[in-house]
Design a protein around this motif. Structure first.
Motif, PDB file in Angstrom:
ATOM      1  N   LEU A 157      -5.147  -1.980  -2.963  1.00 43.32           N
ATOM      2  CA  LEU A 157      -5.943  -2.421  -4.542  1.00 43.32           C
ATOM      3  C   LEU A 157      -7.333  -2.914  -5.035  1.00 43.32           C
ATOM      4  O   LEU A 157      -7.303  -2.924  -5.987  1.00 43.32           O
ATOM      5  N   LEU A 158      -6.960  -4.299  -4.370  1.00 43.89           N
ATOM      6  CA  LEU A 158      -8.653  -4.525  -4.753  1.00 43.89           C
ATOM      7  C   LEU A 158      -9.602  -4.080  -4.450  1.00 43.89           C
ATOM      8  O   LEU A 158     -10.265  -3.883  -5.157  1.00 43.89           O
ATOM      9  N   GLN A 159      -9.637  -2.918  -3.282  1.00 43.13           N
ATOM     10  CA  GLN A 159     -11.133  -1.432  -3.444  1.00 43.13           C
ATOM     11  C   GLN A 159     -11.196  -1.670  -4.804  1.00 43.13           C
ATOM     12  O   GLN A 159     -12.523  -0.891  -5.287  1.00 43.13           O
ATOM     13  N   LYS A 160     -10.368  -0.924  -5.131  1.00 40.26           N
ATOM     14  CA  LYS A 160      -9.433  -0.199  -6.002  1.00 40.26           C
ATOM     15  C   LYS A 160      -9.975  -0.478  -7.365  1.00 40.26           C
ATOM     16  O   LYS A 160     -10.622   0.153  -8.432  1.00 40.26           O
ATOM     17  N   TRP A 161      -9.310  -1.927  -7.297  1.00 41.82           N
ATOM     18  CA  TRP A 161     -10.371  -2.667  -8.595  1.00 41.82           C
ATOM     19  C   TRP A 161     -12.054  -3.306  -8.257  1.00 41.82           C
ATOM     20  O   TRP A 161     -12.189  -3.719  -9.131  1.00 41.82           O
ATOM     21  N   GLN A 162     -12.351  -3.182  -7.382  1.00 40.95           N
ATOM     22  CA  GLN A 162     -13.695  -3.179  -7.131  1.00 40.95           C
ATOM     23  C   GLN A 162     -13.844  -4.493  -7.013  1.00 40.95           C
ATOM     24  O   GLN A 162     -15.113  -4.945  -8.106  1.00 40.95           O
ATOM     25  N   ILE A 163     -12.798  -5.535  -6.665  1.00 41.86           N
ATOM     26  CA  ILE A 163     -13.124  -6.469  -6.617  1.00 41.86           C
ATOM     27  C   ILE A 163     -13.841  -6.878  -4.957  1.00 41.86           C
ATOM     28  O   ILE A 163     -13.489  -6.681  -4.393  1.00 41.86           O
TER      29      ILE A 163
END
Length: 216
Positions: A172-178
């Motif tokens: 999810l963090l990758q999808k949020w580009q964090i």
């Protein structure tokens, strides 16, 4: 004389129209934050931490991050002051090997029901009191001092379920580009970006929350 009166009526009419235009004109107030600078809109489909429910404010953090430690008391005040229809959540970021024990510790603390009361205390112990809290064993010692069963804590933190949760959250963090902490994500739709101060991060969060509430 008639020409003068006609001209006077025309000027009066034009003046009235200009006055009405001036009174009714309402240029939009410039937004206090800029898309692509202080925040970004994440690409659709927007993925939340929870699939449905209230407007969601997620702080991506790590107990290994000193900036998160500085932000934690302010984030707690923010959480308490959010309007109805909004909920604040924490999401640990396992960005590197050194931060993975902190993510596992949060999952265990949450499952044991002690995450809320130990959250600020862990930051204080690590960064203010300078306890050596880096490994999972050292984290277990901290939670034991908080009255948590040490063996139970380690069992949960080392479980396959914790590993699966960490992988799911990292996706999810990758999808949020964090790529840094602390970062705020509102409803899986907006992500904080280049804020200069923690106070600006709070103001941005409130503004994004109001924007999201207005759209629902």
């Amino acid at each position: 004389m008639i020409k003068y009166l006609a001209r006077l009526r025309l000027l009066t009419l034009l003046g009235g129209l200009l006055l009405a235009s001036a009174c009714t004109a309402s240029p939009e107030t410039p937004a206090p934050f800029t898309e692509g600078d202080q925040y970004v809109t994440l690409p659709a489909p927007h993925e939340r931490l929870s699939p449905a429910g209230k407007v969601e404010v997620v702080e991506v953090f790590s107990y290994g991050c000193v900036h998160c430690a500085h932000f934690a008391p302010t984030a707690e005040e923010l959480r308490k002051s959010l309007p109805k229809g909004v909920e604040f959540k924490l999401l640990p970021a396992p960005f590197n090997d050194a931060w993975m024990p902190f993510a596992r510790a949060y999952y265990a603390a949450r499952q044991l029901g002690v995450a809320d009361r130990t959250h600020l205390a862990l930051f204080k112990a690590k960064f203010d009191d300078h306890y050596p809290i880096n490994t999972l064993d050292e984290l277990a010692d901290f939670y034991a001092r908080q009255g948590v069963d040490r063996a139970k804590f380690l069992q949960i933190a080392n479980s396959d379920a914790a590993t699966a949760q960490m992988k799911k959250d990292f996706d999810l963090l990758q999808k949020w580009q964090i790529d840094g902490t602390p970062t705020i994500v509102v409803d899986g739709k907006y992500r904080s970006a280049h804020v200069k101060t923690l106070d600006e991060l709070v103001k941005l969060t409130r503004w994004l929350v109001d924007r999201e509430l207005a759209g629902k």
